[in-house]
Design a protein around this motif. Structure first.
Motif, short mmCIF file in Angstrom:
data_model
loop_
_atom_site.label_atom_id
_atom_site.label_comp_id
_atom_site.label_asym_id
_atom_site.label_seq_id
_atom_site.Cartn_x
_atom_site.Cartn_y
_atom_site.Cartn_z
N VAL A 1 -1.62 0.87 1.45
CA VAL A 1 -0.50 1.39 0.66
C VAL A 1 0.58 0.36 0.44
N SER B 1 6.11 1.95 -5.27
CA SER B 1 6.26 1.68 -3.83
C SER B 1 7.25 2.66 -3.21
N ARG C 1 5.27 5.63 -2.37
CA ARG C 1 4.44 5.35 -1.20
C ARG C 1 5.28 5.37 0.07
#
Length: 611
Positions: A9, A19, A22
């Motif tokens: 990830v 991001s 994530r």
């Protein structure tokens, strides 16, 4: 070490929108990994506690409507409901806070362990020499509490959005047009996000300067540099540099505060216009008979809550953005640690015994991020069972050779072979389990002496007899005899009851640590006796030379010694003279003296000083 899912990830930049999602997902995963039961309970308590507060306002408006209609029974039942909802909200809020603090503690401990595992789990040393990695670690160290509080940020945001959702639903029941009121709060939230991004950018830009400020502070407040600071009169220079740096940092932050205040004020001004407009709207609707007095009370109360909720969302979303950025840095560390793991297509085990030896074939090496080769086209054979001494001037490349043999770095070009197997095909952890080392820049492990030495071979750390034997092999047994509680004495002054040691005593403990593994295939001693006198060093290596010969007969072990003392290195089976990144000459002491080359010149120069 982080699992493969963590590594997968983190392959994109920590600054992209993807991001951020994530990082948000990882926060949830982290909370449930640290304490799944409390994580679930905390999220539910946040939703129930904040949602019930808005419901109290709605039921209160129904009480007013029942009172106006003269329905005492209904008003009484609704009053009881308000009391129950208030009690439920208070209990859920208290429970949420308690669970949140416990979750933050559990998560912080988990993250601390993972950061240690990640940093120490990287096989090489390159990351310790990259400024961007050091900056990221500095930010993570300073924001460890924020990492632990990532769960709190998530929980509080769940509560804030739950409360806002309940408020919106009740405004909709009065008039759908009132849903425009929260829209006026969007500029405030956007202003919050922009302000936070500005803070983060400035924080990153000043990280290196902050590291220097901390370094200057440590120089002025720790014992190691204290003597030189006083001898060279550096107090004022240190203070001036610290003051100039901090003033520059404060100036940057002051400019950022002014800009952030302007952006925030503009966002809140938009909401203030919407808030006043909503109140005027419901009053006109009530005057014209389209809504009741109870609904006016409801809207006025909810509008006040919207004001509070926008303020709450301002801080909560800002907190969340800060946390996501910090989690993003942590995930970037996870990603860099995963990327640093060697890809070995056809791994080979380390040999049980060394039969042929170690060969360096055309080895060239430069440190990552630099342009100059510190080693160039090195061809060298280290025979199995030999004691090899590396000599040469400072900066010649001796320590770089040691780092390559220890697999702290891989050659830029060329190959290192262990009994014919490319060292890169042997997993680093397995290779290091078959070697031992003592370094000039040794670690001062402030533990009880038995542990400080015993960690050189963890399975034997608690065996005082084996630890004592290792100290004897290192000619370091005298250190323990001067300690009040022997091997159970706490060494170092950082903790209460600890005993400080001299530089030579610390070095002897480090040498004992290197001797804990009795039969390593490779023993590296990189100027490990710099703090010892020449006689002690000679005695140590004379004693170890006999042990090395016995180990060599059993396993073909190789000992690599780096030293500037030629009286010590002359006992080596092979002496390698390193100069300007190349092998100048090699052979036995007698061979090199008979050639009259660089070694002979250096040996005579040093020997003349003792005549």
């Amino acid at each position: 070490m982080a699992d493969a899912g963590d590594a997968n990830v983190t392959k994109k930049s920590e600054d992209t929108t993807g991001s951020k999602w994530r990082a948000l997902w990882y926060m949830v995963v982290l909370a449930f990994r640290a304490d799944p039961l409390r994580a679930t309970a905390a999220l539910l308590a946040a939703a129930v506690g904040t949602g019930s507060q808005a419901l109290v306002v709605y039921v209160t408006s129904r009480i007013i409507a029942a009172g106006i209609a003269g329905d005492v029974d209904t008003a009484t039942r609704l009053a009881i409901s308000v009391a129950l909802l208030s009690a439920l909200g208070f209990t859920a809020s208290m429970l949420r806070l308690d669970l949140r603090f416990r979750m933050e503690e559990s998560t912080a401990l988990l993250i601390d362990r993972q950061i240690i595992e990640l940093s120490t789990g990287i096989p090489g040393l390159e990351h310790h020499e990259r400024p961007e990695h050091l900056d990221r670690l500095e930010l993570l160290r300073s924001q460890r509490r924020m990492l632990g509080g990532s769960v709190g940020a998530l929980i509080e945001n769940v509560g804030s959005f739950s409360s806002a959702g309940t408020t919106l639903a009740m405004l909709f029941t009065v008039d759908p047009r009132l849903l425009l009121l929260p829209v006026f709060g969007i500029p405030s939230i956007l202003a919050s996000a922009k302000t936070r991004r500005t803070w983060q950018r400035v924080e990153e830009e000043t990280t290196e300067r902050n590291r220097l400020v901390h370094h200057l502070f440590e120089l002025g407040t720790t014992g190691a540099p204290a003597k030189e600071l006083r001898v060279f009169g550096l107090r004022d220079e240190l203070r001036t540099r610290h003051q100039v740096l901090t003033a520059a940092i404060h100036a940057i932050w002051a400019k950022t505060v002014a800009r952030a205040t302007t952006i925030t004020t503009a966002g809140w001004s938009v909401f203030a216009i919407g808030y006043v407009g909503a109140i005027v709207f419901v009053l006109r609707e009530a005057i014209e008979g389209r809504i009741s007095a109870a609904e006016v009370v409801l809207v006025v109360s909810l509008a006040g809550q919207v004001n509070q909720q926008v303020g709450s969302l301002y801080w909560m979303v800002g907190w969340l953005f800060d946390t996501l950025k910090t989690v993003g840095r942590y995930l970037a560390l996870v990603g860099s640690a995963a990327a640093a793991q060697p890809r070995i297509d056809d791994p080979r085990p380390a040999p049980e015994t060394m039969r042929h030896g170690i060969d360096l074939v055309g080895v060239t090496f430069r440190y990552p991020g630099t342009e100059n080769d510190v080693l160039r086209n090195v061809d060298l054979h280290l025979p199995a069972g030999s004691t090899v001494a590396l000599v040469g001037d400072n900066g010649a490349g001796k320590s770089s050779l040691v780092k390559l043999l220890s697999r702290f770095y891989d050659p830029t070009s060329g190959v290192i072979e262990v009994d014919g197997t490319d060292l890169r095909r042997i997993p680093p952890a397995e290779w290091r389990s078959r070697m031992s080392a003592g370094f000039q820049d040794f670690a001062r492990l402030e533990l009880v002496a038995r542990e400080s030495v015993g960690v050189g071979h963890l399975p034997d750390m608690d065996d005082a007899a084996l630890v004592g034997a290792a100290l004897d092999r290192a000619s370091a047994g005298d250190v323990v005899t001067h300690l009040a509680d022997g091997l159970e004495t706490l060494v170092g002054r950082r903790f209460d009851g600890g005993v400080d040691l001299s530089g030579g005593q610390w070095q002897k403990l480090a040498l004992g640590r290197a001797m804990m593994r009795e039969r390593p295939l490779l023993l590296v001693l990189d100027e490990p006796t710099a703090a010892l006198d020449a006689d002690t060093e000679h005695e140590l290596f004379e004693r170890y030379a006999g042990a090395a010969q016995a180990a060599a007969r059993e396993s073909g072990a190789i000992t690599v010694l780096v030293s500037h003392r030629f009286s010590t290195v002359r006992m080596a089976d092979l002496i390698v003279v390193v100069g300007d990144g190349a092998i100048l000459e090699h052979g036995t002491h007698e061979d090199l003296m008979s050639r009259g080359g660089v070694y002979a010149e250096l040996y005579e120069l040093q020997a003349s000083a003792y005549r």
